[in-house]
Design a protein around this motif. Structure first.
Motif, PDB file in Angstrom:
ATOM      1  N   ASN A 387      32.124  19.419  57.765  1.00 27.43           N
ATOM      2  CA  ASN A 387      31.730  18.206  58.483  1.00 27.43           C
ATOM      3  C   ASN A 387      30.868  17.292  57.622  1.00 27.43           C
ATOM      4  N   ALA A 388      30.312  17.830  56.537  1.00 26.60           N
ATOM      5  CA  ALA A 388      29.456  17.044  55.647  1.00 26.60           C
ATOM      6  C   ALA A 388      30.196  16.517  54.425  1.00 26.60           C
ATOM      7  N   MET A 389      31.482  16.824  54.302  1.00 25.78           N
ATOM      8  CA  MET A 389      32.243  16.349  53.148  1.00 25.78           C
ATOM      9  C   MET A 389      32.338  14.823  53.163  1.00 25.78           C
ATOM     10  N   PRO A 390      32.429  14.201  51.990  1.00 28.58           N
ATOM     11  CA  PRO A 390      32.501  12.733  51.946  1.00 28.58           C
ATOM     12  C   PRO A 390      33.611  12.155  52.820  1.00 28.58           C
ATOM     13  N   GLN A 391      34.751  12.849  52.893  1.00 33.61           N
ATOM     14  CA  GLN A 391      35.827  12.436  53.797  1.00 33.61           C
ATOM     15  C   GLN A 391      36.072  13.556  54.802  1.00 33.61           C
ATOM     16  N   ARG A 392      35.635  13.338  56.035  1.00 34.74           N
ATOM     17  CA  ARG A 392      35.772  14.364  57.066  1.00 34.74           C
ATOM     18  C   ARG A 392      37.237  14.446  57.513  1.00 34.74           C
ATOM     19  N   GLN A 393      37.755  15.680  57.516  1.00 36.65           N
ATOM     20  CA  GLN A 393      39.154  15.891  57.879  1.00 36.65           C
ATOM     21  C   GLN A 393      39.257  17.062  58.841  1.00 36.65           C
ATOM     22  N   THR A 394      40.035  16.886  59.898  1.00 36.75           N
ATOM     23  CA  THR A 394      40.185  17.938  60.900  1.00 36.75           C
ATOM     24  C   THR A 394      40.660  19.235  60.269  1.00 36.75           C
ATOM     25  N   GLU A 395      41.589  19.135  59.332  1.00 39.99           N
ATOM     26  CA  GLU A 395      42.138  20.348  58.713  1.00 39.99           C
ATOM     27  C   GLU A 395      41.062  21.142  57.989  1.00 39.99           C
ATOM     28  N   GLU A 396      40.061  20.457  57.437  1.00 39.00           N
ATOM     29  CA  GLU A 396      38.961  21.161  56.766  1.00 39.00           C
ATOM     30  C   GLU A 396      38.013  21.783  57.783  1.00 39.00           C
ATOM     31  N   LEU A 397      37.772  21.095  58.904  1.00 35.84           N
ATOM     32  CA  LEU A 397      36.872  21.618  59.929  1.00 35.84           C
ATOM     33  C   LEU A 397      37.371  22.947  60.481  1.00 35.84           C
ATOM     34  N   LEU A 398      38.683  23.115  60.548  1.00 37.98           N
ATOM     35  CA  LEU A 398      39.282  24.310  61.157  1.00 37.98           C
ATOM     36  C   LEU A 398      39.941  25.221  60.122  1.00 37.98           C
ATOM     37  N   ARG A 399      39.641  25.017  58.865  1.00 37.58           N
ATOM     38  CA  ARG A 399      40.318  25.742  57.785  1.00 37.58           C
ATOM     39  C   ARG A 399      40.116  27.255  57.859  1.00 37.58           C
ATOM     40  N   GLU A 400      38.961  27.698  58.323  1.00 32.65           N
ATOM     41  CA  GLU A 400      38.650  29.131  58.351  1.00 32.65           C
ATOM     42  C   GLU A 400      39.685  29.935  59.123  1.00 32.65           C
ATOM     43  N   TYR A 401      40.282  29.335  60.133  1.00 35.74           N
ATOM     44  CA  TYR A 401      41.214  30.075  60.972  1.00 35.74           C
ATOM     45  C   TYR A 401      42.621  30.143  60.370  1.00 35.74           C
ATOM     46  N   ARG A 402      42.905  29.292  59.396  1.00 37.80           N
ATOM     47  CA  ARG A 402      44.261  29.219  58.852  1.00 37.80           C
ATOM     48  C   ARG A 402      44.364  29.682  57.401  1.00 37.80           C
ATOM     49  N   GLN A 403      43.293  29.580  56.669  1.00 40.72           N
ATOM     50  CA  GLN A 403      43.359  29.780  55.222  1.00 40.72           C
ATOM     51  C   GLN A 403      43.536  31.253  54.856  1.00 40.72           C
ATOM     52  N   ALA A 404      44.618  31.548  54.159  1.00 39.81           N
ATOM     53  CA  ALA A 404      44.813  32.875  53.583  1.00 39.81           C
ATOM     54  C   ALA A 404      44.093  32.928  52.243  1.00 39.81           C
ATOM     55  N   PRO A 405      43.838  34.115  51.715  1.00 44.35           N
ATOM     56  CA  PRO A 405      43.208  34.194  50.397  1.00 44.35           C
ATOM     57  C   PRO A 405      44.034  33.471  49.334  1.00 44.35           C
ATOM     58  N   LEU A 406      43.344  32.888  48.361  1.00 43.53           N
ATOM     59  CA  LEU A 406      44.020  32.276  47.225  1.00 43.53           C
ATOM     60  C   LEU A 406      44.636  33.370  46.355  1.00 43.53           C
ATOM     61  N   ARG A 407      45.810  33.073  45.816  1.00 39.87           N
ATOM     62  CA  ARG A 407      46.441  33.999  44.874  1.00 39.87           C
ATOM     63  C   ARG A 407      46.703  33.250  43.586  1.00 39.87           C
ATOM     64  N   ILE A 408      46.542  33.944  42.477  1.00 42.75           N
ATOM     65  CA  ILE A 408      46.801  33.306  41.193  1.00 42.75           C
ATOM     66  C   ILE A 408      47.862  34.112  40.452  1.00 42.75           C
ATOM     67  N   GLU A 409      48.908  33.427  40.034  1.00 38.99           N
ATOM     68  CA  GLU A 409      49.995  34.043  39.292  1.00 38.99           C
ATOM     69  C   GLU A 409      50.320  33.156  38.109  1.00 38.99           C
ATOM     70  N   ASP A 410      50.373  33.734  36.937  1.00 39.36           N
ATOM     71  CA  ASP A 410      50.693  32.969  35.731  1.00 39.36           C
ATOM     72  C   ASP A 410      49.764  31.761  35.584  1.00 39.36           C
ATOM     73  N   ASP A 411      48.473  31.967  35.908  1.00 39.75           N
ATOM     74  CA  ASP A 411      47.457  30.914  35.776  1.00 39.75           C
ATOM     75  C   ASP A 411      47.667  29.741  36.725  1.00 39.75           C
ATOM     76  N   ARG A 412      48.497  29.911  37.758  1.00 41.30           N
ATOM     77  CA  ARG A 412      48.699  28.816  38.729  1.00 41.30           C
ATOM     78  C   ARG A 412      48.231  29.308  40.087  1.00 41.30           C
ATOM     79  N   PRO A 413      47.066  28.813  40.574  1.00 40.84           N
ATOM     80  CA  PRO A 413      46.567  29.272  41.871  1.00 40.84           C
ATOM     81  C   PRO A 413      47.375  28.680  43.008  1.00 40.84           C
TER      82      PRO A 413
END
Length: 415
Positions: A387-413
């Protein structure tokens, strides 16, 4: 198989961190690295420059194999509980064989005997620490003085050693290992080229995180480029362009003042670290401010008794509405309740499979997978940060419920 654990904030990840990472792997003879990383808010009571997902990506690009989030219940605490929570997570993985931290000493010779004597937490140490903190000393200085008083004949040497912040934090890691009866072997890397709080670079390629952030604030990412791995600069550029950073305390001024203005003194006093009548001092200070900024509020509240870091942590607990009873020493001593995975490499994916057999805590990859009071605090913290980001976005406010862990393969996250 040797697995080295490191405890990090990466705000942002810079060349000094890369040096620590390489040395940690070398000293431990490590086949893989597990990092425990603070989330969106940090130990000194500050928001991170960019969010935990961007910083987890930096860690993966560095070569970390598994990134675990340190719950905010421990991430925004004095050194004792910050260290205890982070070490408890590494111990609970069941796979971590080594812990490597940075220190000014660069050797365990002097720190290990101190940890052995102080791990029992004698009542005299607790009492002395409270007295030193009451004088307005910073936590590292107060702990150094209290430990010196408790140790008697070793006082001068102990105080000199522990007045250096990385030595002090390292001691708390060693104490946590002893209290947990952990079999993890400790190691340390000497901090070089930049001191913990240096506000300007003293070296051509290594600067403190404080100095890096100042360079970015004053001259943009290009000014800090000599001190950053290319992928850190790339990630910062992307996050800033997308309006997800930089986030500072002033980004949080409006919601913080909302809480301060509406809460009655007794409501403030029910929150963590609002102690010794600070709720009344806050209420008396608000009308005297010439402008409603966090910087001026901290300046008006600061006294010899209340350090800048103590006040920042207190304001953060108010912003995030952290009830006192959830963060008592007795509650924190129970340890974290889960292993939250923020990201992993291809090798880390195999390590996570092994952890599912060895871990003593549930491993979670999405916030919705577990109902736990500490995780509820993490979810609220992430929403407040978004909510404090310079550009407030609904998708960021609710990201915790949707975001899977990041994966990195061949140096491409990817997520």
């Amino acid at each position: 198989m040797n697995i080295v654990g490191i405890i990090v904030e990466y705000n942002p990840l810079h060349n000094g961190h890369a040096h620590h990472f390489a040395e940690a792997k070398r000293l431990a003879g490590a086949d893989a690295v597990v990092a425990v990383m603070s989330g969106d808010f940090l130990q000194r009571g500050e928001p991170a420059l960019v969010d935990k997902w961007a910083r987890a990506e930096m860690a993966l690009r560095l070569g970390v194999d598994v990134v675990l989030e340190l719950p905010v219940a421990y991430a925004v605490q004095p050194a004792e509980w910050f260290a205890y929570g982070a070490v408890a997570l590494l111990d609970a993985t069941g796979v971590t064989t080594h812990l490597c931290f940075g220190s000014e000493a660069g050797a365990l010779t002097a720190l290990l005997p101190l940890a052995e004597r102080l791990a029992a937490e004698p009542q005299a140490l607790r009492a002395a620490l409270a007295e030193e903190l009451a004088t307005g000393a910073s936590y590292p200085a107060a702990y150094a003085a209290a430990a010196a008083r408790t140790l008697g004949g070793d006082a001068a040497a102990a105080r000199s050693l522990l007045e250096q912040p990385n030595n002090s934090l390292g001691l708390h890691y060693l104490i946590a290992l002893r209290r947990l009866r952990s079999g993890i072997a400790p190691a340390t890397v000497q901090r070089r080229a930049a001191g913990h709080g240096d506000v300007a670079p003293k070296d051509a390629s290594i600067a403190s995180a404080t100095a890096v952030r100042r360079l970015i604030a004053g001259g943009g990412r290009a000014a800090a480029a000599p001190y950053l791995p290319p992928y850190t600069a790339e990630i910062l550029t992307r996050e800033f362009a997308a309006g997800r950073g930089p986030v500072t305390w002033e980004s949080l001024a409006a919601p913080l003042f909302h809480q301060l203005l509406l809460a009655a003194p007794e409501q403030l006093a029910a929150l963590h670290e609002v102690t010794e009548g600070l709720e009344h001092r806050i209420k008396k200070t608000l009308p005297r401010l010439s402008q409603p900024t966090v910087t001026e509020l901290l300046g008006q509240l600061k006294t010899k008794r209340y350090t800048h870091t103590k006040l920042q942590r207190m304001l953060l607990h108010i912003l995030l509405q952290h009830p006192r009873e959830l963060l008592t020493p007795e509650a924190l001593a129970q340890g974290p309740g889960y292993l939250r995975v923020l990201g992993f490499s291809e090798a880390g994916q195999q390590l996570l499979k092994k952890m599912k057999q060895t871990a003593r805590l549930p491993i979670i990859t999405r916030a919705a997978e577990l109902d736990h009071p500490q995780l509820a605090l993490d979810i609220r913290a992430a929403a407040a940060y978004a909510n404090a980001m310079p550009q407030r976005q609904t998708e960021e406010l609710l990201r915790e419920y949707r975001q899977a862990p990041l994966r990195i393969e061949d140096d491409r996250p990817r997520s």
